[in-house]
Scaffold this motif. Structure first.
Motif, PDB file in Angstrom:
ATOM      1  N   GLY A 175       0.841  -1.196   0.000  1.00  0.00           N
ATOM      2  CA  GLY A 175       0.000   0.000   0.000  1.00  0.00           C
ATOM      3  C   GLY A 175       0.872   1.242   0.000  1.00  0.00           C
ATOM      4  O   GLY A 175       1.588   1.488   0.976  1.00  0.00           O
ATOM      5  N   ALA A 233       1.807  -2.054  -4.819  1.00  0.00           N
ATOM      6  CA  ALA A 233       0.524  -1.367  -4.952  1.00  0.00           C
ATOM      7  C   ALA A 233      -0.316  -2.155  -5.945  1.00  0.00           C
ATOM      8  O   ALA A 233       0.171  -3.066  -6.616  1.00  0.00           O
ATOM      9  CB  ALA A 233       0.726   0.072  -5.426  1.00  0.00           C
ATOM     10  N   ARG A 234      -1.601  -1.815  -6.036  1.00  0.00           N
ATOM     11  CA  ARG A 234      -2.459  -2.493  -7.008  1.00  0.00           C
ATOM     12  C   ARG A 234      -2.102  -2.086  -8.434  1.00  0.00           C
ATOM     13  O   ARG A 234      -2.413  -2.798  -9.386  1.00  0.00           O
ATOM     14  CB  ARG A 234      -3.925  -2.176  -6.723  1.00  0.00           C
ATOM     15  CG  ARG A 234      -4.467  -2.842  -5.473  1.00  0.00           C
ATOM     16  CD  ARG A 234      -5.879  -2.385  -5.171  1.00  0.00           C
ATOM     17  NE  ARG A 234      -5.932  -0.949  -4.908  1.00  0.00           N
ATOM     18  CZ  ARG A 234      -7.053  -0.290  -4.646  1.00  0.00           C
ATOM     19  NH1 ARG A 234      -8.198  -0.932  -4.621  1.00  0.00           N
ATOM     20  NH2 ARG A 234      -7.020   1.009  -4.412  1.00  0.00           N
ATOM     21  N   TYR A 240       0.068  -7.489  -4.887  1.00  0.00           N
ATOM     22  CA  TYR A 240       0.392  -7.789  -3.488  1.00  0.00           C
ATOM     23  C   TYR A 240       0.842  -9.244  -3.336  1.00  0.00           C
ATOM     24  O   TYR A 240       1.746  -9.547  -2.554  1.00  0.00           O
ATOM     25  CB  TYR A 240      -0.823  -7.533  -2.592  1.00  0.00           C
ATOM     26  CG  TYR A 240      -1.283  -6.086  -2.554  1.00  0.00           C
ATOM     27  CD1 TYR A 240      -0.374  -5.036  -2.621  1.00  0.00           C
ATOM     28  CD2 TYR A 240      -2.635  -5.778  -2.440  1.00  0.00           C
ATOM     29  CE1 TYR A 240      -0.791  -3.718  -2.586  1.00  0.00           C
ATOM     30  CE2 TYR A 240      -3.064  -4.452  -2.393  1.00  0.00           C
ATOM     31  CZ  TYR A 240      -2.141  -3.429  -2.470  1.00  0.00           C
ATOM     32  OH  TYR A 240      -2.566  -2.132  -2.422  1.00  0.00           O
ATOM     33  N   ILE A 259       1.925  -3.074   6.395  1.00  0.00           N
ATOM     34  CA  ILE A 259       0.660  -2.988   5.680  1.00  0.00           C
ATOM     35  C   ILE A 259       0.026  -1.631   5.937  1.00  0.00           C
ATOM     36  O   ILE A 259      -0.270  -1.276   7.083  1.00  0.00           O
ATOM     37  CB  ILE A 259      -0.285  -4.132   6.100  1.00  0.00           C
ATOM     38  CG1 ILE A 259       0.324  -5.473   5.659  1.00  0.00           C
ATOM     39  CG2 ILE A 259      -1.675  -3.935   5.502  1.00  0.00           C
ATOM     40  CD1 ILE A 259      -0.464  -6.686   6.098  1.00  0.00           C
ATOM     41  N   THR A 319      -2.654  -0.249   3.825  1.00  0.00           N
ATOM     42  CA  THR A 319      -3.886  -0.094   3.062  1.00  0.00           C
ATOM     43  C   THR A 319      -5.012   0.359   3.999  1.00  0.00           C
ATOM     44  O   THR A 319      -4.838   0.360   5.224  1.00  0.00           O
ATOM     45  CB  THR A 319      -4.250  -1.432   2.393  1.00  0.00           C
ATOM     46  OG1 THR A 319      -4.143  -2.482   3.363  1.00  0.00           O
ATOM     47  CG2 THR A 319      -3.345  -1.726   1.224  1.00  0.00           C
ATOM     48  N   HIS A 379      -9.230  -3.489   4.460  1.00  0.00           N
ATOM     49  CA  HIS A 379      -8.471  -4.540   3.778  1.00  0.00           C
ATOM     50  C   HIS A 379      -7.369  -5.158   4.645  1.00  0.00           C
ATOM     51  O   HIS A 379      -6.622  -6.014   4.173  1.00  0.00           O
ATOM     52  CB  HIS A 379      -7.838  -3.980   2.494  1.00  0.00           C
ATOM     53  CG  HIS A 379      -8.838  -3.631   1.441  1.00  0.00           C
ATOM     54  ND1 HIS A 379      -9.681  -2.544   1.543  1.00  0.00           N
ATOM     55  CD2 HIS A 379      -9.150  -4.224   0.254  1.00  0.00           C
ATOM     56  CE1 HIS A 379     -10.449  -2.477   0.477  1.00  0.00           C
ATOM     57  NE2 HIS A 379     -10.151  -3.482  -0.319  1.00  0.00           N
ATOM     58  N   HIS A 380      -7.268  -4.745   5.890  1.00  0.00           N
ATOM     59  CA  HIS A 380      -6.170  -5.235   6.735  1.00  0.00           C
ATOM     60  C   HIS A 380      -6.226  -6.744   6.957  1.00  0.00           C
ATOM     61  O   HIS A 380      -5.189  -7.417   6.960  1.00  0.00           O
ATOM     62  CB  HIS A 380      -6.164  -4.501   8.075  1.00  0.00           C
ATOM     63  CG  HIS A 380      -5.647  -3.102   7.968  1.00  0.00           C
ATOM     64  ND1 HIS A 380      -5.626  -2.225   9.027  1.00  0.00           N
ATOM     65  CD2 HIS A 380      -5.114  -2.424   6.915  1.00  0.00           C
ATOM     66  CE1 HIS A 380      -5.114  -1.074   8.634  1.00  0.00           C
ATOM     67  NE2 HIS A 380      -4.807  -1.169   7.355  1.00  0.00           N
ATOM     68  N   HIS A 437      -5.074  -8.577   3.716  1.00  0.00           N
ATOM     69  CA  HIS A 437      -3.657  -8.399   3.386  1.00  0.00           C
ATOM     70  C   HIS A 437      -2.747  -9.000   4.449  1.00  0.00           C
ATOM     71  O   HIS A 437      -1.667  -9.514   4.132  1.00  0.00           O
ATOM     72  CB  HIS A 437      -3.368  -6.920   3.178  1.00  0.00           C
ATOM     73  CG  HIS A 437      -4.084  -6.349   1.993  1.00  0.00           C
ATOM     74  ND1 HIS A 437      -4.455  -5.027   1.893  1.00  0.00           N
ATOM     75  CD2 HIS A 437      -4.505  -6.943   0.829  1.00  0.00           C
ATOM     76  CE1 HIS A 437      -5.076  -4.829   0.741  1.00  0.00           C
ATOM     77  NE2 HIS A 437      -5.109  -5.976   0.088  1.00  0.00           N
ATOM     78  N   CYS A 466       1.051  -4.305  10.870  1.00  0.00           N
ATOM     79  CA  CYS A 466      -0.157  -3.845  10.194  1.00  0.00           C
ATOM     80  C   CYS A 466      -0.721  -2.601  10.859  1.00  0.00           C
ATOM     81  O   CYS A 466      -0.920  -2.576  12.077  1.00  0.00           O
ATOM     82  CB  CYS A 466      -1.211  -4.956  10.192  1.00  0.00           C
ATOM     83  SG  CYS A 466      -2.769  -4.469   9.411  1.00  0.00           S
ATOM     84  N   ARG A 485     -11.666   7.361   1.548  1.00  0.00           N
ATOM     85  CA  ARG A 485     -11.654   6.506   2.725  1.00  0.00           C
ATOM     86  C   ARG A 485     -12.405   7.059   3.932  1.00  0.00           C
ATOM     87  O   ARG A 485     -13.129   6.330   4.606  1.00  0.00           O
ATOM     88  CB  ARG A 485     -10.183   6.236   3.109  1.00  0.00           C
ATOM     89  CG  ARG A 485      -9.982   5.384   4.339  1.00  0.00           C
ATOM     90  CD  ARG A 485      -8.508   5.133   4.557  1.00  0.00           C
ATOM     91  NE  ARG A 485      -7.744   6.363   4.695  1.00  0.00           N
ATOM     92  CZ  ARG A 485      -7.604   7.017   5.835  1.00  0.00           C
ATOM     93  NH1 ARG A 485      -8.183   6.586   6.932  1.00  0.00           N
ATOM     94  NH2 ARG A 485      -6.873   8.123   5.891  1.00  0.00           N
TER      95      ARG A 485
END
Length: 334
Positions: free
Chosen positions: A11, A36-37, A58, A72, A74, A78-79, A82, A95, A165
């Motif tokens: 992320g 990243a995506r 990922y 992590i 993100t 999404h935690h 991931h 995380c 977000r």
């Protein structure tokens, strides 16, 4: 000499940028991979900050055998996904908070880390700030008498955007899990899990909680008054009020900051912030590598119990305030 650890970031947003700039301060941390995506975004992030590799997947990053530890960063929606991906690939995980969306997810994450014998820690950086540690040390010493009340806030006037977000329920939007988690943490760290919780929330047009006030009550009379909001500005400070004095963590209290201590019959004392470089993220990263050096799979400071207590308390607050995340809470008793 400590081992050099290959760090990866999952992320590539704003918080990751801040964390990585502090990670550069640590001689045993190597900037190895950014994921990243979108590969272009990962490459831009890697080039800007000095990572060796960039991944647009990922899964590819998690499968890289040279990655030692993954940060992590993100959205907390999404935690769980991931974290589980990284743990399944035997990667140590730091995380970001909120650790997950609810306590069911946190229990599964902890259980899998234990089964897989792989390090996992919630990135609650405040736990490792010298100023926060000093404040708790003074409160716990008893020199100010018994702690009776905690007041803590975190609020700012955020731009409303239903897709991003902060206000997007599908991304875990709302002030509680994003910033209200800090005042809740301040109370839990000093007083423990409350016996009674009362909360009241105001909601935005997206259905996300925008502002919340929370009261903790304890059987021996202790109380906490906590608040967070995306609609107003607040001092962003924490006060520990004791029988014979108080401790104040100055504004932006969860970062390296100054502390004021007052005791009956004495002059106020000011303890200045001693962090000379970095924003304060380096302390949690340093602790993670100390744990890995020692062969630990759980932090003795930011323990699994602390993370679970925190999320269970946030669940209780949400139930009382009527805050729901349909994509995540379907298996919860809401």
């Amino acid at each position: 000499m400590s081992k050099i650890y290959n760090w990866a970031v999952l992320g590539c947003g704003r918080i990751a940028n801040k964390f990585v700039n502090d990670l550069k301060l640590l001689p045993n941390a190597k900037l190895y991979a950014a994921a990243a995506r979108d590969l272009g975004r990962a490459k831009d992030f890697a080039n800007e900050l000095g990572f060796e590799k960039a991944y647009g997947s990922y899964s590819e990053m998690a499968e890289d055998p040279n990655v030692d530890v993954v940060y992590i960063a993100t959205p907390h929606s999404h935690h769980f996904e991931h974290t589980m991906l990284c743990l399944k690939n035997k990667k140590a995980v730091l995380c970001e908070k909120a650790f997950a969306m609810n306590s069911n997810e946190v229990r599964q994450m902890i259980s899998y880390a234990k089964e897989n014998n792989t390090f996992l820690m919630e990135a609650f950086w405040t736990m490792f700030q010298p100023s926060f540690k000093k404040a708790l040390e003074i409160v716990n010493s008893g020199e100010l008498g018994k702690l009776k009340m905690v007041r803590s806030d975190f609020a700012f006037n955020a731009e409303f955007n239903e897709e991003k977000r902060l206000y997007n329920v599908k991304l875990g939007g709302g002030s509680l899990l994003d910033i209200g988690i800090y005042p809740v943490f301040a109370a839990l760290s000093a007083l423990g899990v409350p016996d009674l919780i009362k909360s009241s929330a105001d909601f935005s047009t997206t259905g996300s909680e925008e502002s919340i006030n929370i009261i903790f009550k304890y059987k021996d009379g202790e109380m906490a008054s906590l608040s967070s909001s995306f609609a107003v500005h607040s001092p962003i400070q924490t006060e520990y009020c004791c029988e014979h004095g108080y401790v104040v963590l100055h504004p932006r209290w969860f970062t390296p900051t100054d502390i004021t201590v007052w005791k009956e019959g004495e002059e106020q004392q000011l303890f200045k912030n001693e962090t000379k470089e970095g924003a304060g993220y380096q302390y949690e990263a340093m602790h993670v590598m100390e744990c890995l050096d020692a062969g630990w799979t759980e932090s003795p400071k930011m323990t699994f119990e602390m993370s679970l207590n925190l999320m269970e308390t946030l669940d209780r607050i949400r139930i009382d305030a009527g805050i729901f995340f349909p994509d995540h809470d379907k298996n919860m008793f809401f």
